[in-house]
Structure formats: structure tokens, C-alpha cells
Design a protein around this motif. Sequence first.
Motif, PDB file in Angstrom:
ATOM      1  N   ALA A 175      -7.574  16.350  -3.217  1.00  0.00           N
ATOM      2  CA  ALA A 175      -7.435  16.767  -4.719  1.00  0.00           C
ATOM      3  C   ALA A 175      -8.646  16.903  -5.563  1.00  0.00           C
ATOM      4  CB  ALA A 175      -6.021  16.152  -5.253  1.00  0.00           C
ATOM      5  N   GLN A 226      -5.068  12.547   1.094  1.00  0.00           N
ATOM      6  CA  GLN A 226      -4.773  13.656   0.071  1.00  0.00           C
ATOM      7  C   GLN A 226      -4.985  13.732  -1.337  1.00  0.00           C
ATOM      8  OE1 GLN A 226      -0.512  14.921   0.712  1.00  0.00           O
ATOM      9  NE2 GLN A 226      -0.864  13.338   2.543  1.00  0.00           N
ATOM     10  N   PHE A 227      -5.013  12.436  -1.959  1.00  0.00           N
ATOM     11  CA  PHE A 227      -5.853  12.106  -3.262  1.00  0.00           C
ATOM     12  C   PHE A 227      -7.097  12.370  -3.470  1.00  0.00           C
ATOM     13  CE2 PHE A 227      -2.547   8.260  -3.368  1.00  0.00           C
ATOM     14  CZ  PHE A 227      -1.521   8.888  -3.234  1.00  0.00           C
ATOM     15  N   CYS A 247      -9.390   4.349  -2.720  1.00  0.00           N
ATOM     16  CA  CYS A 247      -8.778   5.343  -1.795  1.00  0.00           C
ATOM     17  C   CYS A 247      -9.385   5.130  -0.382  1.00  0.00           C
ATOM     18  CB  CYS A 247      -8.885   6.782  -2.011  1.00  0.00           C
ATOM     19  SG  CYS A 247      -7.455   7.147  -3.492  1.00  0.00           S
ATOM     20  N   ASP A 266       0.948  -1.088  -0.038  1.00  0.00           N
ATOM     21  CA  ASP A 266      -0.040   0.077   0.078  1.00  0.00           C
ATOM     22  C   ASP A 266       0.883   1.263   0.064  1.00  0.00           C
ATOM     23  OD1 ASP A 266      -2.298  -1.168  -0.194  1.00  0.00           O
ATOM     24  OD2 ASP A 266      -2.917  -1.331   1.952  1.00  0.00           O
ATOM     25  N   MET A 267       2.083   1.360   0.465  1.00  0.00           N
ATOM     26  CA  MET A 267       3.015   2.390   0.672  1.00  0.00           C
ATOM     27  C   MET A 267       3.560   2.506  -0.686  1.00  0.00           C
ATOM     28  SD  MET A 267       3.180   4.150   3.245  1.00  0.00           S
ATOM     29  CE  MET A 267       3.874   5.219   2.186  1.00  0.00           C
ATOM     30  N   TYR A 291       1.494   6.552  -7.002  1.00  0.00           N
ATOM     31  CA  TYR A 291       0.494   7.356  -7.481  1.00  0.00           C
ATOM     32  C   TYR A 291       0.738   8.722  -7.583  1.00  0.00           C
ATOM     33  CZ  TYR A 291      -4.066   9.855  -8.169  1.00  0.00           C
ATOM     34  OH  TYR A 291      -5.204  10.667  -8.435  1.00  0.00           O
ATOM     35  N   LEU A 301     -11.396  12.765  -9.163  1.00  0.00           N
ATOM     36  CA  LEU A 301     -10.831  11.384  -9.263  1.00  0.00           C
ATOM     37  C   LEU A 301     -11.886  10.521 -10.069  1.00  0.00           C
ATOM     38  CD1 LEU A 301      -9.427  10.361  -5.749  1.00  0.00           C
ATOM     39  CD2 LEU A 301      -8.345  11.325  -7.907  1.00  0.00           C
ATOM     40  N   TRP A 330       1.821   1.643  -3.321  1.00  0.00           N
ATOM     41  CA  TRP A 330       0.603   2.092  -4.159  1.00  0.00           C
ATOM     42  C   TRP A 330       0.597   3.926  -4.149  1.00  0.00           C
ATOM     43  CZ3 TRP A 330      -3.544   4.572  -1.654  1.00  0.00           C
ATOM     44  CH2 TRP A 330      -4.722   4.968  -2.506  1.00  0.00           C
ATOM     45  N   ALA A 331       0.751   4.372  -2.754  1.00  0.00           N
ATOM     46  CA  ALA A 331       0.650   5.697  -2.520  1.00  0.00           C
ATOM     47  C   ALA A 331       1.545   6.356  -3.302  1.00  0.00           C
ATOM     48  CB  ALA A 331       0.541   6.030  -1.067  1.00  0.00           C
ATOM     49  N   SER A 336      -3.181   8.771   4.937  1.00  0.00           N
ATOM     50  CA  SER A 336      -2.942  10.132   4.759  1.00  0.00           C
ATOM     51  C   SER A 336      -2.898  10.466   3.307  1.00  0.00           C
ATOM     52  CB  SER A 336      -1.849  10.308   5.573  1.00  0.00           C
ATOM     53  OG  SER A 336      -1.215  11.526   4.837  1.00  0.00           O
ATOM     54  N   SER A 337      -2.186   9.567   2.694  1.00  0.00           N
ATOM     55  CA  SER A 337      -1.969   9.844   1.117  1.00  0.00           C
ATOM     56  C   SER A 337      -3.178   9.608   0.503  1.00  0.00           C
ATOM     57  CB  SER A 337      -0.737   8.605   0.752  1.00  0.00           C
ATOM     58  OG  SER A 337       0.431   9.007   1.324  1.00  0.00           O
ATOM     59  N   ALA A 338      -3.951   8.574   0.606  1.00  0.00           N
ATOM     60  CA  ALA A 338      -5.332   8.242   0.191  1.00  0.00           C
ATOM     61  C   ALA A 338      -6.241   9.463   0.216  1.00  0.00           C
ATOM     62  CB  ALA A 338      -5.818   7.242   0.655  1.00  0.00           C
ATOM     63  N   GLN A 393       1.799  14.806   0.107  1.00  0.00           N
ATOM     64  CA  GLN A 393       2.395  14.765  -1.504  1.00  0.00           C
ATOM     65  C   GLN A 393       3.373  15.841  -1.843  1.00  0.00           C
ATOM     66  OE1 GLN A 393      -0.455  13.947  -4.482  1.00  0.00           O
ATOM     67  NE2 GLN A 393      -2.125  14.291  -3.075  1.00  0.00           N
ATOM     68  N   LEU A 397      -0.920   4.865   8.801  1.00  0.00           N
ATOM     69  CA  LEU A 397      -1.145   6.213   8.982  1.00  0.00           C
ATOM     70  C   LEU A 397      -0.636   6.982   7.543  1.00  0.00           C
ATOM     71  CD1 LEU A 397      -0.524   7.450  12.636  1.00  0.00           C
ATOM     72  CD2 LEU A 397      -2.413   7.027  11.301  1.00  0.00           C
ATOM     73  N   ALA A 398       0.445   6.621   7.070  1.00  0.00           N
ATOM     74  CA  ALA A 398       0.829   7.192   5.804  1.00  0.00           C
ATOM     75  C   ALA A 398       0.038   6.795   4.689  1.00  0.00           C
ATOM     76  CB  ALA A 398       2.431   6.757   5.627  1.00  0.00           C
ATOM     77  N   VAL A 399      -0.294   5.465   4.642  1.00  0.00           N
ATOM     78  CA  VAL A 399      -1.307   5.016   3.696  1.00  0.00           C
ATOM     79  C   VAL A 399      -2.564   5.952   3.559  1.00  0.00           C
ATOM     80  CG1 VAL A 399      -2.433   3.275   2.364  1.00  0.00           C
ATOM     81  CG2 VAL A 399      -0.295   2.857   3.577  1.00  0.00           C
ATOM     82  N   LYS A 430       6.748   9.301   7.730  1.00  0.00           N
ATOM     83  CA  LYS A 430       5.696   8.778   7.510  1.00  0.00           C
ATOM     84  C   LYS A 430       4.704   9.231   8.842  1.00  0.00           C
ATOM     85  CE  LYS A 430       6.880   4.541   5.157  1.00  0.00           C
ATOM     86  NZ  LYS A 430       7.187   3.051   5.561  1.00  0.00           N
ATOM     87  N   PRO A 431       3.507   9.720   8.511  1.00  0.00           N
ATOM     88  CA  PRO A 431       2.965  10.122   7.189  1.00  0.00           C
ATOM     89  C   PRO A 431       3.224  11.387   6.613  1.00  0.00           C
ATOM     90  CG  PRO A 431       1.324  10.543   9.041  1.00  0.00           C
ATOM     91  CD  PRO A 431       2.415   9.935   9.575  1.00  0.00           C
ATOM     92  N   PHE A 432       3.283  11.504   5.342  1.00  0.00           N
ATOM     93  CA  PHE A 432       3.549  12.636   4.805  1.00  0.00           C
ATOM     94  C   PHE A 432       2.895  13.281   3.796  1.00  0.00           C
ATOM     95  CE2 PHE A 432       5.067   8.746   2.633  1.00  0.00           C
ATOM     96  CZ  PHE A 432       4.191   8.730   1.522  1.00  0.00           C
TER      97      PHE A 432
END
Lengths: 122, 492
Positions: free
Chosen positions: B304, B300-301, B315, A16-17, A23, B307, A19-20, B296-298, A113, B292-294, A109-111
Motif C-alpha cells: 500500500a 499488503q501493508f 512488517c 501477530d494476528m 493495523y 509507510l 497486530w495485523a 500476507s497482511s504485512a 485487507q 501465512l496470514a501475518v 487465513k491468509p486474507f
Amino acid sequence: MTQRNNVILIVDDEPDMCWALEYILNKRGYVTCKALSAQEALELMAQQQFACAFLDAKLPDMDGLELGRLIRERAPDMRILMVSGYFYRDDVSIQEAIARGVIIDLISKPFLQAEILRVLET
Amino acid sequence: MGERGTSAADSPESQRYQQLYDMLLEAIPSSVLLIDRDLRIVSANRNFLEKNRRTLPDTIGHRLDEVFPAIIIDQMDFPGRIRQVFEKNFRVKGERMTYRAPGIPLRIYYYSILPFSWQGVVELAMLLMDDVTEQVRLSEEVRRVERHLASVVESAQDIVLSTDMEGQVLTWNTAAEKLSGFTLYAVRGHNFSDFCAGDDQGEMERIFANFQAGREAQMAEVDLKTRDGGRIPVSWIFSPMKDHLGQTAGIVAVGRDLTERRKFEAQLLQTQKLAALGVMAGGIAHEIRNPLAVCSSAAQFIMAGDLDPQFQKECAEKIHAGILRASMIIENLLRFARPSVKPDIKELNLTTLLEETLSLVTNQARIDKIVLQAQWPREPIMISGMEGLLQQAFMNLLLNAIKAMPDGGGLGVALGQADGEAWVRISDTGQGIAPRDLDNIFDPFYTTAPVGQGTGLGLSICYSIIKQHFGTITVESGAGQGSTFTVRLPLL
């Protein structure tokens, strides 16, 4: 600049990391390639050149920093970034790795974009 | 011995008496002096001469005050008493005299002064002195020992009490009074079991029955009732009290208040648990920050915007899965960290317990490049125990195994059941344990880890937890060969 030089290597054992990151980078126009272990990453490196690598700190078969050193030996000009939930920026080993030029920077992490892209493009 | 100033016209018969008298005088273990009216010594036996380091020539014919120290003569009023003996035919009996004289060790005498009358006239006074120094010293010693023993019992912080064979209280020391609030007066003659907590009375009666059946010392943990309606945990040693014929005449019980120790044990468990949490913290941070990072990224997507609906759903699913994963880790952690002040014994599935415990160290193992190999049995393995404590014990064993493999390796967990027992085997391919350390690894504070890296408590706590569950823990290991710990617990 050839396309080859824009390829970015993502090394993280967490699909999943990958994946992010894929993307975020693909959307920006980068070509990415992922590896779920250090071994896989080194094999990919033997096959092609990468402009940059995002490394997780803890891989099942090797420490991210150790992998960074191996990559640095093979590709002195590659930009290497560490993405980790394990370290914090002031960690001695991170400071040392930055000072020695093994990695350019640490992204926690978390970060955001934007953070990924800023570090990549400056 | 000596001259008695009697007529020399002795018949053979009186010579015979003379010899008998001399013999008796020499043989008796008393000092005997004959004194005349002028307080001059007429006769002294050997016992007197030896005790006073005198000879006949410097004794016979000398005045009393030349032979005895002046202070004794004054204190005892010898002249006055001897005069009474002569004048009133009066006898002085059984007086005590402490004899201090230069160059002679202190002696204590009982003395009597007896008149020797002949044809109605007192001719001589006989001073009889019995040396009782030893007896006095012994009886004082006995009293001192008695006082000492009594104060030992009374000053002891531990409860010391005695009962007869039926369990009726005979003595009850100060510590017993203080701890229970019941005075000796309140308990004497009552059955000791009456002062034990209700659910422990049966146990106490069983102990007394054992003594009546001839059992020797017994140990037990029996709670004592307190006057204010509470109870205190006490660890007891009951011993038979033997009389001089070797017959059991009663029972002595020595009891130690376990309140502080129980508190300390609970604190120790908690401290060790926190130390284990410290070891786990690094792995846990990593493990939580990944989902958490996953998330957070999802997020953010999605923020935006613009989609593809399919990707937007993906996501949202990633966010949901990530949150579940992070909260699962936190829940396991909380369950482990929670202090188990009042541990509840309940039925539990050992397989589930081990799966949960293992999930807490999975992160740490992965970071250390350790491959986990778990063999879970299909059927549940049911035991009775305290969940939190057992989890702590297995957690310690797992963390130890991980610590033994700083450069990676294999961690094996297997469990099963056989012969009425559940068994759990935790093995590592690490550095192993040196033979000289094997005997000590379950001792508290025994550690081979550098200062600051191990409390030396982990295995001793494992040991005590498994013991509490009537189980055993064994280890097989050799330096460089890895270690295997086997825990056996009785099945439900």
C-alpha cells in the motif's frame, strides 16, 4: 452513532494476528480492543459494548464458535466474524453457525485487507 | 485233530507221538491242512477252522474246492502245485496269497506246500498258511507315513534341512533349493555356515557350538546366501535331532523367508505414519496458515506504500519470522513423513528428538485445549537408535495422549536417566484405560476407538520399535484416571 459503537473486538491467541487486524482496522478509523483468550474476551464484554468481533476458531480455552454463541447470548445485535485457518467455508459447523446467525461469515487465513473491510462494512 | 486215516493198531509210544503232534498242531499260529492225492482234506487244525469259520464235519473229507473259494484255487493253481508235490516230491515255499471269501475279512497269507513222505512215497501234502495281514498292513502303513513325511518336508514352503553335529548338511528340502538356488547336491557334506551370509557366519558357528555343549532348541535370524550372490533374511528354529537312545545325532533347522514380512512391516510402519499424519493435518493447517496470514497482511501493508520507515521494517520482520515458522513446521512434518526404508542406527540425543516430536503435536494440543508440561533435562541424553522410528513411536504416544483428552487436559512429557537407562514418561489426564483393556493395548489391531477413528496399530508399532531398541514400554492407568506410558531405553 457514538464512538462506543465503533469499537471492534479482536480475539486471537496469536499476538501477530492481532497486530495485523488492528493495523487494518485502525487505519480505517475503527477503534479496536484485543483479547488473547475467550476468557479475556468475555471479561472485556462485561465492561463495554462492541459493534463487532473478529474471532479465531481455536482459542486456548475455548472453541471460537462456542465463544460466538456466548457473545450472541450477551449481545444479540453484535456482528461476529470468524477468521480462521482451521476451517474452510463449506465446513458443516461453519455453515450451521452461519445459518443459525451465530456468525455472519468466515474469512480464511491468509486474507486480503479488502476482504476484512468488505465483510465488516456490508 | 481230525482223522488221519492211519492204522488203529497204535502202540503206547505212537499214541504219545500222536498227542504231541496234536498239541503242536493246535498251538502253532498257522493254519495247517493235510491233503491227499485226491485233493481231499484229511486234517485241519483249529487255527484254519477259526480263520475260515468252518467246523470239522464240513471240512474233513471234503475236496479242496469245497473248502476254498474257486477263485483262489484257480489263481494259486492249487491242484497243479499239489500234484507236483505228490509227483516230484517238490515243495512250494513262501508264496503270497490274498484270501477273499464271502463273509470273511480280507486276509493275506504266506503259504507253503510240503510233501509228507513215508518210506519214499509221498503220502500227503501239507498246506501251511501264515496269516501276515497285520504285518503287511503295518509295513504299508510305515511306507505310507514315510512317504507322507517326505512329502510334508518337500512340499513345505519353509526351509527344512538337517546337519550332523559338526554342522555339515545332510538334507536340504525343495524350498531350500528354490530360495537359495543351491541344490542338495551342491550343499551336501558342506558346512552349513558356508551358506550363511558372511556377517552371520559367526552367529551360526556359535549356534552349533551351543548344541555341542548340550543346548536345546535355539532361534535366530540369519541371512542365507543365494547362488546369484544375494542374501535373504531367514528366521530359523534349530532343534536337536535325537536318535532312539535319546542322544543328539544331528540338528534340524526350519527356516522361514522373511523377505515378504520385512516388506510388509515397512509398509505397515508407513501406513501407520500416514494415519498419524492425518490426525495431525488439521492442527498443521491451522498452524501454517497463521504465520501465512501475518506475512500476507504485512506484505499488503508494504504494498500500500507510504509507510513510516519503522513500521515498514516491522512488517518485513514479521514476514521473515512468519516464513521461518511456516517452513520449520513443514520441515518437521517432512522429516516425520519420510519413509525410513533403511533405518540407520546412530547416536542421538533423546532430548532433542523428543523436543522435535513434541513440536509437531503442539498445534494439535493447543486446538484441543491441552496444556503441555515438558520437563527437559539440562544435560543431553545420548542413546543409540533409529531416529525416524523412535520419533514415530513417541509421536504415537503423544497423539494417543491427545486423543484421550477430547475435552482438554494436561499432557506431561518428562525424561531423564538412571541406572544406565534413559526413561521417558508421557502422561495425560484423559479418560484412562479400563483394566480389561490394559493387557491388550500393545496387540496389533486392538482398538477401543470407533470404526474409522483408530487403526489399532499405534501402540503395537510403538512396542515393536521400542523392542527393536532393546527397551521396554509400560503403562499405568485406570479408567478416568489418565494414563502414564514409560519408555526405557539403554543409554549409549
